[in-house]
Write a protein that holds these residues in place. Structure first.
Motif, PDB file in Angstrom:
ATOM      1  N   LYS A   1      41.885 -95.102  75.208  1.00 13.74           N
ATOM      2  CA  LYS A   1      40.914 -95.599  76.178  1.00 13.74           C
ATOM      3  C   LYS A   1      41.338 -95.299  77.612  1.00 13.74           C
ATOM      4  CE  LYS A   1      39.044 -99.456  73.457  1.00 13.74           C
ATOM      5  NZ  LYS A   1      38.847-100.935  73.414  1.00 13.74           N
ATOM      6  N   GLN A   2      42.636 -95.374  77.869  1.00 17.47           N
ATOM      7  CA  GLN A   2      43.166 -95.234  79.220  1.00 17.47           C
ATOM      8  C   GLN A   2      43.488 -93.786  79.571  1.00 17.47           C
ATOM      9  OE1 GLN A   2      46.600 -97.728  79.714  1.00 17.47           O
ATOM     10  NE2 GLN A   2      46.523 -97.706  81.952  1.00 17.47           N
ATOM     11  N   TYR A   3      43.609 -92.932  78.564  1.00 21.61           N
ATOM     12  CA  TYR A   3      44.125 -91.578  78.767  1.00 21.61           C
ATOM     13  C   TYR A   3      43.296 -90.726  79.737  1.00 21.61           C
ATOM     14  CZ  TYR A   3      46.330 -87.116  77.739  1.00 21.61           C
ATOM     15  OH  TYR A   3      46.989 -85.911  77.847  1.00 21.61           O
ATOM     16  N   PRO A   4      41.954 -90.718  79.661  1.00 24.32           N
ATOM     17  CA  PRO A   4      41.182 -89.898  80.619  1.00 24.32           C
ATOM     18  C   PRO A   4      41.470 -90.250  82.075  1.00 24.32           C
ATOM     19  CG  PRO A   4      39.782 -90.604  78.806  1.00 24.32           C
ATOM     20  CD  PRO A   4      41.067 -91.360  78.660  1.00 24.32           C
ATOM     21  N   GLN A   5      41.593 -91.544  82.374  1.00 30.02           N
ATOM     22  CA  GLN A   5      41.918 -91.973  83.734  1.00 30.02           C
ATOM     23  C   GLN A   5      43.309 -91.491  84.137  1.00 30.02           C
ATOM     24  OE1 GLN A   5      42.198 -96.211  84.185  1.00 30.02           O
ATOM     25  NE2 GLN A   5      43.248 -96.045  86.158  1.00 30.02           N
ATOM     26  N   ILE A   6      44.256 -91.607  83.219  1.00 30.35           N
ATOM     27  CA  ILE A   6      45.635 -91.169  83.484  1.00 30.35           C
ATOM     28  C   ILE A   6      45.665 -89.678  83.790  1.00 30.35           C
ATOM     29  CG2 ILE A   6      47.877 -90.774  82.377  1.00 30.35           C
ATOM     30  CD1 ILE A   6      47.431 -93.411  80.859  1.00 30.35           C
ATOM     31  N   LEU A   7      44.972 -88.890  82.980  1.00 27.84           N
ATOM     32  CA  LEU A   7      44.969 -87.444  83.165  1.00 27.84           C
ATOM     33  C   LEU A   7      44.332 -87.049  84.488  1.00 27.84           C
ATOM     34  CD1 LEU A   7      45.877 -84.928  81.618  1.00 27.84           C
ATOM     35  CD2 LEU A   7      43.566 -84.764  80.683  1.00 27.84           C
ATOM     36  N   ALA A   8      43.244 -87.732  84.847  1.00 31.69           N
ATOM     37  CA  ALA A   8      42.557 -87.438  86.110  1.00 31.69           C
ATOM     38  C   ALA A   8      43.466 -87.725  87.304  1.00 31.69           C
ATOM     39  CB  ALA A   8      41.273 -88.271  86.202  1.00 31.69           C
ATOM     40  N   GLU A   9      44.189 -88.847  87.268  1.00 29.31           N
ATOM     41  CA  GLU A   9      45.075 -89.198  88.370  1.00 29.31           C
ATOM     42  C   GLU A   9      46.265 -88.236  88.455  1.00 29.31           C
ATOM     43  OE1 GLU A   9      46.161 -93.303  88.562  1.00 29.31           O
ATOM     44  OE2 GLU A   9      44.113 -94.014  88.230  1.00 29.31           O
TER      45      GLU A   9
ATOM     46  N   TYR B   1      51.460 -90.676  79.820  1.00 31.05           N
ATOM     47  CA  TYR B   1      51.485 -92.084  80.221  1.00 31.05           C
ATOM     48  C   TYR B   1      52.772 -92.395  80.983  1.00 31.05           C
ATOM     49  CZ  TYR B   1      51.648 -97.182  79.910  1.00 31.05           C
ATOM     50  OH  TYR B   1      51.740 -98.522  80.214  1.00 31.05           O
ATOM     51  N   GLY B   2      53.899 -91.871  80.490  1.00 32.45           N
ATOM     52  CA  GLY B   2      55.174 -92.099  81.162  1.00 32.45           C
ATOM     53  C   GLY B   2      55.219 -91.461  82.534  1.00 32.45           C
ATOM     54  N   GLU B   3      54.663 -90.251  82.661  1.00 31.49           N
ATOM     55  CA  GLU B   3      54.626 -89.575  83.960  1.00 31.49           C
ATOM     56  C   GLU B   3      53.739 -90.345  84.939  1.00 31.49           C
ATOM     57  OE1 GLU B   3      53.497 -85.179  85.853  1.00 31.49           O
ATOM     58  OE2 GLU B   3      52.994 -85.671  83.769  1.00 31.49           O
TER      59      GLU B   3
ATOM     60  N   GLU C   1      45.193 -85.122  90.179  1.00 31.77           N
ATOM     61  CA  GLU C   1      45.025 -85.334  91.617  1.00 31.77           C
ATOM     62  C   GLU C   1      46.363 -85.209  92.354  1.00 31.77           C
ATOM     63  OE1 GLU C   1      43.139 -89.017  92.363  1.00 31.77           O
ATOM     64  OE2 GLU C   1      41.208 -88.429  91.514  1.00 31.77           O
ATOM     65  N   ARG C   2      47.451 -85.530  91.680  1.00 30.18           N
ATOM     66  CA  ARG C   2      48.784 -85.455  92.309  1.00 30.18           C
ATOM     67  C   ARG C   2      49.288 -84.026  92.445  1.00 30.18           C
ATOM     68  NH1 ARG C   2      51.995 -90.073  88.752  1.00 30.18           N
ATOM     69  NH2 ARG C   2      50.486 -91.775  89.018  1.00 30.18           N
ATOM     70  N   LYS C   3      48.724 -83.101  91.648  1.00 31.34           N
ATOM     71  CA  LYS C   3      49.243 -81.732  91.663  1.00 31.34           C
ATOM     72  C   LYS C   3      48.753 -80.969  92.876  1.00 31.34           C
ATOM     73  CE  LYS C   3      49.932 -81.286  86.691  1.00 31.34           C
ATOM     74  NZ  LYS C   3      49.671 -80.515  85.470  1.00 31.34           N
TER      75      LYS C   3
END
Length: 457
Positions: A444-452, A362-364, A455-457
Motif C-alpha cells: 500500500k505504501q510502496y508507490p508513495q515511497i518510490l515517488a519520493e 523502504y529502508g532507503e 524526487e530525491r534523485k
C-alpha cells in the motif's frame, strides 16, 4: 524546447529502468541452475545420507543445522561484499560469472561420499556440504540482489520475479520428478552422482547465460550516494526496518515448511504409502497451484498486488494438512491434501524475492541508506536457517523415533515421527506463515515511497 528536453530525459529514464522481456527471460533461466542445485540438496541429500551413504539420521540432522547456521552467517558477509564490489560489470553480475564452475564441482562432490568408514564419511559430509553452501551463497546472494538492480519499477519487478518463478518451477519439477527414478535406474551411489553431475553442468551453463544477458540499472539516490556504508550502520538500519524483519521471519517459517515437505516426503511415500515412486507424483501435485498460477498471475498482481494474493493462497494452503489427516495412509486423500497445501508455496516461488527487494526501497526511504546486498543476504539468512531447521527436524525426529535407513519396515514410533514431519508440524508452520503475510503491508505504501525516492534523485 526545455519541456521537450525534460520529456526526453523522462522517457530515457523510463526506458533505462525497464528490462526487456528477453532480458527477464535470460535472468529467469539463470535461476534454473541455481534452484536445480538447491532443490537437489534440499529434497534428497538427507535421504542420500541416511539410506544410500549409510550415515545415521541423528548425525545428519545435526549436520543440516550446523552447516545452514554457518551458511546463514556467511550470507551477511556476502551481502556486504556485494554492496562493496565495484567492477565494469557492476556489483552483482561478476559473482554470477565467478562462482558458476565452483558450484558445479562441489555439487558433484556432495553426492559422491566414498566408503571410508563411519567417521570418515561424516567428516567428508561436513567438509563437502559446508564447501557447497559457501559457494552457493557466493552466487545466490548476487542473483537475488541483481533482481533489485535490474529495475525499480514495482510491476516490472513483480513480472521479473514471475519469470524467475517459471524457471524455479521447471527446475524444481525436473529434480523432484526425475531425480529419484533416474538415480534408482542407474543404481547405488553412482545413480545420485550422475544426477548431481547433470545439475552441476546446468548451473555452469545458466550462470554464464545470465551474466552475459543482464544489466544493472538501479543506483542509490543522491541522498545515499557514498562509497561504503559501514556494516554497523547498515545492520542498524536493517534491524529497524520492520518490513524486512517481517519478511525475514516469513523466510524462516516458509523455508522450514518447504524443507519438511520436500525432505520428509520421500520417507512418507516409502514407509506410509508403501511406494517410493509415489514421491514424483507428490512433487508434481505440490507445485500444481503454482503451475496454474503462472498463466494469469501477472494480471492478478497488477490488479490486487503481491501481498494480497500471497495472503489469500497462504490461507488456502492451511487446509492441506487438515485434509491429509482424514486418512493419512490413503493415497488419494494424501495427494488431494498435497495439491491444496501447494497453494502455500506460491508466494515463495512467485513473490518472495520481489518483496525482499521492496524492503530495500523502504529502508532507503526511511533511513537514507540503500544496501541491496545486505537486505538480500540477511533475508537469505532467514531462508538458510529455515532450511537448516527443517533438515535438522527430519534427522532428529527420525533418530528419536528409532528410524533405521534402508530397512523394509519401520517401528511405530518412527512412523509417528514421519507423520509429524509431513502433517502436524507443517500445519502449525502454515498458520504462522499466513499470520506473517497478513502483517506485511508494504504494498500500500510502496508507490508513495518510490515517488519520493525518485524526487530525491
Amino acid at each position: 524546447m526545455l519541456a521537450e528536453k525534460q520529456q526526453s530525459v523522462h522517457t530515457k529514464s523510463i526506458h533505462v529502468d525497464a528490462p526487456s522481456h528477453k532480458e527477464m527471460l535470460n535472468y529467469g533461466m539463470g535461476f534454473f541452475g541455481v534452484i536445480l542445485v538447491w532443490t537437489l540438496v534440499g529434497t534428497f541429500l538427507t535421504f542420500y545420507y541416511t539410506d544410500v551413504a549409510g550415515i545415521s539420521a541423528g548425525v545428519v540432522g545435526t549436520l543440516m543445522l550446523v552447516a545452514r547456521l554457518f551458511d546463514g552467517v556467511t550470507d551477511i558477509g556476502m551481502g556486504t561484499l556485494v554492496d562493496r564490489t565495484k567492477s565494469k560489470h557492476g556489483k552483482a553480475r561478476p559473482w554470477i560469472l565467478w562462482m558458476g564452475i565452483p558450484l558445479g564441482v562441489t555439487t558433484v562432490l556432495l553426492f559422491a561420499v566414498p566408503e571410508i568408514g563411519e567417521t570418515g564419511k561424516i567428516i567428508y559430509a561436513y567438509v563437502t556440504y559446508i564447501a557447497l553452501i559457501l559457494v552457493y551463497t557466493a552466487i545466490s546472494i548476487p542473483y537475488k540482489t541483481l533482481l533489485g538492480l535490474m529495475t525499480q519499477e514495482p510491476y516490472k519487478r513483480s513480472v521479473l520475479n514471475i519469470y524467475t518463478g517459471v524457471f524455479t518451477m521447471l527446475s524444481t519439477l525436473a529434480i523432484t520428478i526425475l531425480a529419484q527414478p533416474v538415480a534408482s535406474a542407474i543404481g547405488g551411489k553412482m545413480g545420485w552422482t550422475v544426477v548431481a553431475a547433470f545439475s552441476g553442468f546446468m548451473i555452469i551453463l545458466t550462470s554464464i547465460l545470465a551474466f552475459r544477458s543482464t544489466k544493472e540499472r538501479v543506483g542509490a539516490s543522491s541522498v545515499t550516494v557514498r562509497k561504503d556504508i559501514p556494516l554497523k550502520k547498515g545492520l542498524k538500519a536493517l534491524f529497524t526496518n520492520r518490513y524486512w524483519l517481517i519478511i525475514t521471519l516469513y523466510c524462516v517459517v516458509a523455508y522450514t515448511l518447504n524443507a519438511l515437505l520436500a525432505g520428509a516426503g520421500l520417507y512418507y511415500t516409502t514407509y506410509i504409502l508403501g511406494n517410493a515412486a509415489y514421491f514424483s507424483l507428490v512433487g508434481l501435485l505440490l507445485f500444481l497451484p503454482t503451475i496454474i498460477g503462472f498463466f494469469f498471475m501477472a494480471k492478478l498482481v497488477g490488479k490486487f498486488g503481491k501481498r494480497n494474493i500471497a495472503l489469500t493462497v497462504s490461507i488456502i494452503g492451511i487446509f492441506g494438512p487438515i485434509i491429509k489427516l482424514i486418512d493419512p495412509s490413503n493415497l488419494t486423500v494424501f495427494l488431494t491434501g498435497t495439491a491444496i497445501q501447494g497453494f502455500g508455496l506460491v508466494p515463495i516461488i512467485m513473490f518472495l524475492y520481489a518483496m525482499i527487494n521492496d524492503t530495500a526501497e523502504y529502508g532507503e526511504w526511511k533511513f537514507g541508506i540503500r544496501t541491496e546486498g545486505l537486505v538480500n543476504s540477511a533475508a537469505s539468512f532467514g531462508m538458510k536457517v529455515g532450511a537448516g531447521l527443517g533438515g535438522a527436524l527430519i534427522g532428529w525426529l527420525l533418530a528419536f523415533g528409532g528410524y533405521v535407513g534402508g530397512v523394509t519396515e519401520q517401528s511405530s514410533t518412527a512412523t509417528t515421527m514421519i507423520l509429524a514431519l509431513n502433517i502436524y508440524i507443517p500445519f502449525v508452520l502454515a498458520l504462522l506463515q499466513t499470520v506473517l503475510m497478513w502483517m506485511y503491508k508494504l504494498d500500500k505504501q510502496y508507490p508513495q515511497i518510490l515517488a519520493e525516492l525518485k524526487e530525491r534523485k
